[in-house]
Design a protein around this motif. Sequence first.
Motif, PDB file in Angstrom:
ATOM      1  N   ASP A 110      38.260  50.336 -21.565  1.00 52.89           N
ATOM      2  CA  ASP A 110      36.917  50.553 -22.095  1.00 52.89           C
ATOM      3  C   ASP A 110      36.398  51.957 -21.799  1.00 52.89           C
ATOM      4  OD1 ASP A 110      36.649  47.972 -23.148  1.00 52.89           O
ATOM      5  OD2 ASP A 110      36.101  47.178 -21.194  1.00 52.89           O
ATOM      6  N   TYR A 111      37.046  52.655 -20.875  1.00 52.82           N
ATOM      7  CA  TYR A 111      36.608  54.000 -20.530  1.00 52.82           C
ATOM      8  C   TYR A 111      37.346  55.002 -21.409  1.00 52.82           C
ATOM      9  CZ  TYR A 111      34.464  51.876 -16.430  1.00 52.82           C
ATOM     10  OH  TYR A 111      33.702  51.096 -15.602  1.00 52.82           O
ATOM     11  N   ASN A 166      47.515  61.065 -22.376  1.00 52.10           N
ATOM     12  CA  ASN A 166      46.974  62.388 -22.668  1.00 52.10           C
ATOM     13  C   ASN A 166      45.533  62.521 -22.195  1.00 52.10           C
ATOM     14  OD1 ASN A 166      49.245  63.516 -23.796  1.00 52.10           O
ATOM     15  ND2 ASN A 166      48.684  63.076 -25.916  1.00 52.10           N
ATOM     16  N   PHE A 167      45.203  63.699 -21.695  1.00 51.55           N
ATOM     17  CA  PHE A 167      43.851  64.040 -21.276  1.00 51.55           C
ATOM     18  C   PHE A 167      43.507  65.412 -21.826  1.00 51.55           C
ATOM     19  CE2 PHE A 167      45.522  61.205 -18.057  1.00 51.55           C
ATOM     20  CZ  PHE A 167      44.448  60.396 -17.692  1.00 51.55           C
ATOM     21  N   ALA A 168      42.214  65.700 -21.860  1.00 44.93           N
ATOM     22  CA  ALA A 168      41.769  67.074 -22.076  1.00 44.93           C
ATOM     23  C   ALA A 168      41.604  67.728 -20.715  1.00 44.93           C
ATOM     24  CB  ALA A 168      40.451  67.097 -22.847  1.00 44.93           C
ATOM     25  N   ALA A 169      41.859  69.022 -20.633  1.00 52.10           N
ATOM     26  CA  ALA A 169      41.717  69.723 -19.353  1.00 52.10           C
ATOM     27  C   ALA A 169      40.305  69.562 -18.799  1.00 52.10           C
ATOM     28  CB  ALA A 169      42.063  71.201 -19.539  1.00 52.10           C
ATOM     29  N   ARG A 170      39.300  69.545 -19.684  1.00 49.23           N
ATOM     30  CA  ARG A 170      37.910  69.442 -19.226  1.00 49.23           C
ATOM     31  C   ARG A 170      37.595  68.092 -18.582  1.00 49.23           C
ATOM     32  NH1 ARG A 170      35.011  66.518 -23.004  1.00 49.23           N
ATOM     33  NH2 ARG A 170      36.101  66.218 -24.985  1.00 49.23           N
ATOM     34  N   HIS A 171      38.434  67.087 -18.828  1.00 47.55           N
ATOM     35  CA  HIS A 171      38.219  65.786 -18.179  1.00 47.55           C
ATOM     36  C   HIS A 171      38.339  65.886 -16.657  1.00 47.55           C
ATOM     37  CE1 HIS A 171      39.597  63.619 -22.132  1.00 47.55           C
ATOM     38  NE2 HIS A 171      38.353  64.098 -22.207  1.00 47.55           N
ATOM     39  N   PHE A 172      39.029  66.928 -16.165  1.00 46.82           N
ATOM     40  CA  PHE A 172      39.267  67.086 -14.727  1.00 46.82           C
ATOM     41  C   PHE A 172      38.171  67.909 -14.048  1.00 46.82           C
ATOM     42  CE2 PHE A 172      43.245  65.965 -16.611  1.00 46.82           C
ATOM     43  CZ  PHE A 172      43.940  65.244 -15.654  1.00 46.82           C
ATOM     44  N   LYS A 173      37.077  68.113 -14.751  1.00 46.77           N
ATOM     45  CA  LYS A 173      35.993  68.930 -14.222  1.00 46.77           C
ATOM     46  C   LYS A 173      35.410  68.356 -12.929  1.00 46.77           C
ATOM     47  CE  LYS A 173      31.657  71.159 -15.592  1.00 46.77           C
ATOM     48  NZ  LYS A 173      30.667  71.355 -16.683  1.00 46.77           N
ATOM     49  N   SER A 174      35.479  67.039 -12.770  1.00 48.75           N
ATOM     50  CA  SER A 174      34.906  66.393 -11.582  1.00 48.75           C
ATOM     51  C   SER A 174      35.598  66.811 -10.290  1.00 48.75           C
ATOM     52  CB  SER A 174      34.965  64.871 -11.727  1.00 48.75           C
ATOM     53  OG  SER A 174      34.177  64.447 -12.817  1.00 48.75           O
ATOM     54  N   PHE A 175      36.815  67.365 -10.386  1.00 46.36           N
ATOM     55  CA  PHE A 175      37.510  67.843  -9.188  1.00 46.36           C
ATOM     56  C   PHE A 175      36.903  69.138  -8.655  1.00 46.36           C
ATOM     57  CE2 PHE A 175      40.775  65.005 -10.844  1.00 46.36           C
ATOM     58  CZ  PHE A 175      41.379  64.508  -9.702  1.00 46.36           C
ATOM     59  N   ILE A 176      36.171  69.861  -9.495  1.00 45.31           N
ATOM     60  CA  ILE A 176      35.654  71.182  -9.135  1.00 45.31           C
ATOM     61  C   ILE A 176      34.309  71.036  -8.428  1.00 45.31           C
ATOM     62  CG2 ILE A 176      34.952  73.436 -10.034  1.00 45.31           C
ATOM     63  CD1 ILE A 176      36.780  72.893 -12.439  1.00 45.31           C
ATOM     64  N   PRO A 177      34.130  71.673  -7.266  1.00 41.45           N
ATOM     65  CA  PRO A 177      32.845  71.548  -6.556  1.00 41.45           C
ATOM     66  C   PRO A 177      31.746  72.324  -7.275  1.00 41.45           C
ATOM     67  CG  PRO A 177      34.245  73.164  -5.480  1.00 41.45           C
ATOM     68  CD  PRO A 177      35.083  72.545  -6.554  1.00 41.45           C
ATOM     69  N   LYS A 178      30.516  71.920  -7.006  1.00 43.39           N
ATOM     70  CA  LYS A 178      29.371  72.618  -7.606  1.00 43.39           C
ATOM     71  C   LYS A 178      29.265  74.038  -7.062  1.00 43.39           C
ATOM     72  CE  LYS A 178      26.620  68.474  -8.575  1.00 43.39           C
ATOM     73  NZ  LYS A 178      27.711  67.526  -8.327  1.00 43.39           N
ATOM     74  N   ARG A 179      29.607  74.208  -5.794  1.00 44.03           N
ATOM     75  CA  ARG A 179      29.630  75.531  -5.188  1.00 44.03           C
ATOM     76  C   ARG A 179      31.003  75.759  -4.578  1.00 44.03           C
ATOM     77  NH1 ARG A 179      25.814  77.633  -0.159  1.00 44.03           N
ATOM     78  NH2 ARG A 179      26.703  79.743  -0.022  1.00 44.03           N
ATOM     79  N   ILE A 180      31.688  76.783  -5.016  1.00 46.19           N
ATOM     80  CA  ILE A 180      33.060  77.028  -4.593  1.00 46.19           C
ATOM     81  C   ILE A 180      33.075  77.793  -3.275  1.00 46.19           C
ATOM     82  CG2 ILE A 180      35.235  78.158  -5.194  1.00 46.19           C
ATOM     83  CD1 ILE A 180      34.430  77.730  -8.156  1.00 46.19           C
ATOM     84  N   GLU A 181      33.615  77.142  -2.241  1.00 41.23           N
ATOM     85  CA  GLU A 181      33.792  77.750  -0.928  1.00 41.23           C
ATOM     86  C   GLU A 181      35.219  77.461  -0.464  1.00 41.23           C
ATOM     87  OE1 GLU A 181      30.383  77.503   1.921  1.00 41.23           O
ATOM     88  OE2 GLU A 181      29.664  75.979   0.522  1.00 41.23           O
ATOM     89  N   GLN A 214      33.026  59.921 -12.667  1.00 42.99           N
ATOM     90  CA  GLN A 214      34.104  59.274 -11.914  1.00 42.99           C
ATOM     91  C   GLN A 214      35.144  58.623 -12.821  1.00 42.99           C
ATOM     92  OE1 GLN A 214      32.012  56.525  -9.379  1.00 42.99           O
ATOM     93  NE2 GLN A 214      31.062  58.132  -8.148  1.00 42.99           N
ATOM     94  N   VAL A 215      34.904  58.684 -14.129  1.00 40.22           N
ATOM     95  CA  VAL A 215      35.796  58.014 -15.084  1.00 40.22           C
ATOM     96  C   VAL A 215      37.215  58.570 -14.991  1.00 40.22           C
ATOM     97  CG1 VAL A 215      36.305  57.754 -17.551  1.00 40.22           C
ATOM     98  CG2 VAL A 215      34.005  57.292 -16.696  1.00 40.22           C
ATOM     99  N   ILE A 216      37.362  59.869 -14.776  1.00 37.57           N
ATOM    100  CA  ILE A 216      38.695  60.471 -14.712  1.00 37.57           C
ATOM    101  C   ILE A 216      39.533  59.834 -13.611  1.00 37.57           C
ATOM    102  CG2 ILE A 216      37.785  62.342 -13.271  1.00 37.57           C
ATOM    103  CD1 ILE A 216      40.806  62.488 -15.698  1.00 37.57           C
ATOM    104  N   PHE A 217      38.909  59.509 -12.476  1.00 39.73           N
ATOM    105  CA  PHE A 217      39.652  58.904 -11.362  1.00 39.73           C
ATOM    106  C   PHE A 217      40.053  57.472 -11.691  1.00 39.73           C
ATOM    107  CE2 PHE A 217      36.844  62.181  -9.720  1.00 39.73           C
ATOM    108  CZ  PHE A 217      37.743  62.967  -9.032  1.00 39.73           C
ATOM    109  N   HIS A 218      39.156  56.762 -12.357  1.00 41.85           N
ATOM    110  CA  HIS A 218      39.471  55.390 -12.774  1.00 41.85           C
ATOM    111  C   HIS A 218      40.633  55.386 -13.770  1.00 41.85           C
ATOM    112  CE1 HIS A 218      38.970  51.396 -14.556  1.00 41.85           C
ATOM    113  NE2 HIS A 218      38.296  51.078 -13.482  1.00 41.85           N
ATOM    114  N   ARG A 219      40.627  56.331 -14.707  1.00 43.09           N
ATOM    115  CA  ARG A 219      41.690  56.375 -15.718  1.00 43.09           C
ATOM    116  C   ARG A 219      43.027  56.781 -15.100  1.00 43.09           C
ATOM    117  NH1 ARG A 219      40.728  59.898 -20.522  1.00 43.09           N
ATOM    118  NH2 ARG A 219      42.298  58.550 -21.483  1.00 43.09           N
ATOM    119  N   LEU A 220      42.999  57.731 -14.186  1.00 48.07           N
ATOM    120  CA  LEU A 220      44.245  58.129 -13.525  1.00 48.07           C
ATOM    121  C   LEU A 220      44.828  56.979 -12.702  1.00 48.07           C
ATOM    122  CD1 LEU A 220      43.216  61.718 -12.340  1.00 48.07           C
ATOM    123  CD2 LEU A 220      44.996  61.185 -14.027  1.00 48.07           C
TER     124      LEU A 220
END
Length: 479
Positions: A110-111, A166-181, A214-220
Amino acid sequence: MNDLRQRRKEDQSFKSTEQQARASKTSTFYISARYVLIFSLVLISSVALFTVLNKFKFYFNNENSFDEQYYPSETIHLFRKYDRNYDGHLSLDEFEALASQFNNKKQSTDYIQPILGSDQLVTINAFFQPLNFSTMSQNVRHAYLGNLDELYSLKLWTQPFIPRLNFAARHFKSFIPKRIEIGKPYWIIEATKQQREEHISANRYYPPDVEDDQVIFHRLLSMFHVRPFILSRFPPQGTAAVVRARYGPFLDIYFRIHAEYQLNTPPYHPFWFTPGQLQGRLIIREDASELTYFHMYLPTEKRLNIDMEWLTNVGGSAPSMEVDIGYMPQMELRSAAPSIDMNETKTSSEHFVSAVTDEMYEKLLKSFNWMTDEFLDEKSTYDLLERFFYPFKEAIISNQTNETIQDSQRAKQALDNYAFPVESIIQQPDGTVIAKINANDLLNFESTSEQFLNIISDGTDLPTKRYIHFLEQAVNRQN
């Protein structure tokens, strides 16, 4: 001469009598053994027949407990699905599993995350080797007669649910932090205070709905099995990551996931399958428009890496919890190749990208000149995430004041000797470890017969014997 003949006759008569006595004893032994065998077979058959008839009684009572003409067939089917003991009534325990489904209606399919023509396309392949049943302490081939085999779904799980996706690269955006340190771990999926402290029931089957990010993690996770829970019931929980380095617009991100799976559906009792952890790495453009590399896997360097819990009715009417640990050789997701531009390649979203060789991928990864003052190796990066999930480790290691340095050193030695899942350690006052034993070693049996023979020899099970030996060793070394 007459006396000699008389003695020979007496000797022959005595030998004949002795042979008859031996034959009689042998015959009596075999007859007794035969009666014991027959009695045992009759007893086992009677118990089995009673169990089966008891189940039939429950079933037929259920059949006659209501008039089917007054209820839709779907209603009757649903009722019987959750009436695990076939008694025609739903207990509170049985209803709890049904109630949890009311607010959790979505399946993994469903996702849907659409792939647009302007996206970069990436194919993820799943690699899977089923659990090695010989590593479990319990005999999984044994199913109690007249009861459902709660390990049925585990035995059938021999391949990934979705071999490639198959995924789009942008689906993995949730891995990226809001502030990169660089080098600073951050939460992606974090348990709330309530989720960490309150007991989450094990009597449920279907995962709760997940947020959009969080959908990307559920799908993976769904590529392995259809019912993943992205937040496990007990700590450590959730998903954390750390940016190890960057190369221009590209980020090298390492992550760690604590999730679990529910393998069963009604009428089977819930069966929880919990990996020790899932960890991985991805190289992604900071705007998530391009994905160069993705890898997620179950670590396999330890002998046991899976925790299992399941409910069962064996031995009583109320369900009880069974637990075990085991080893899974492979549970892995890998990108087939760097993402491709769908417009430039005239590729459709249904097209699977061909996999590049491991050598080509390795050469590509080495070509990145990561820009960082303190470059972390892979082990150091995963250690950062380890301490992020277990904050007490960071506090103990960093708390080196004069007042607490001895306690800190003792704790550090304990941590250095710890191994998943549980380690029993005996230390001297200065922190020196004099004995330790892991739950894996405590519960590991060469065979089921080894465990059985130890129990019947003196009534003590093998884990208890091993633990007593562990304590005795510590005392002897101290003396």
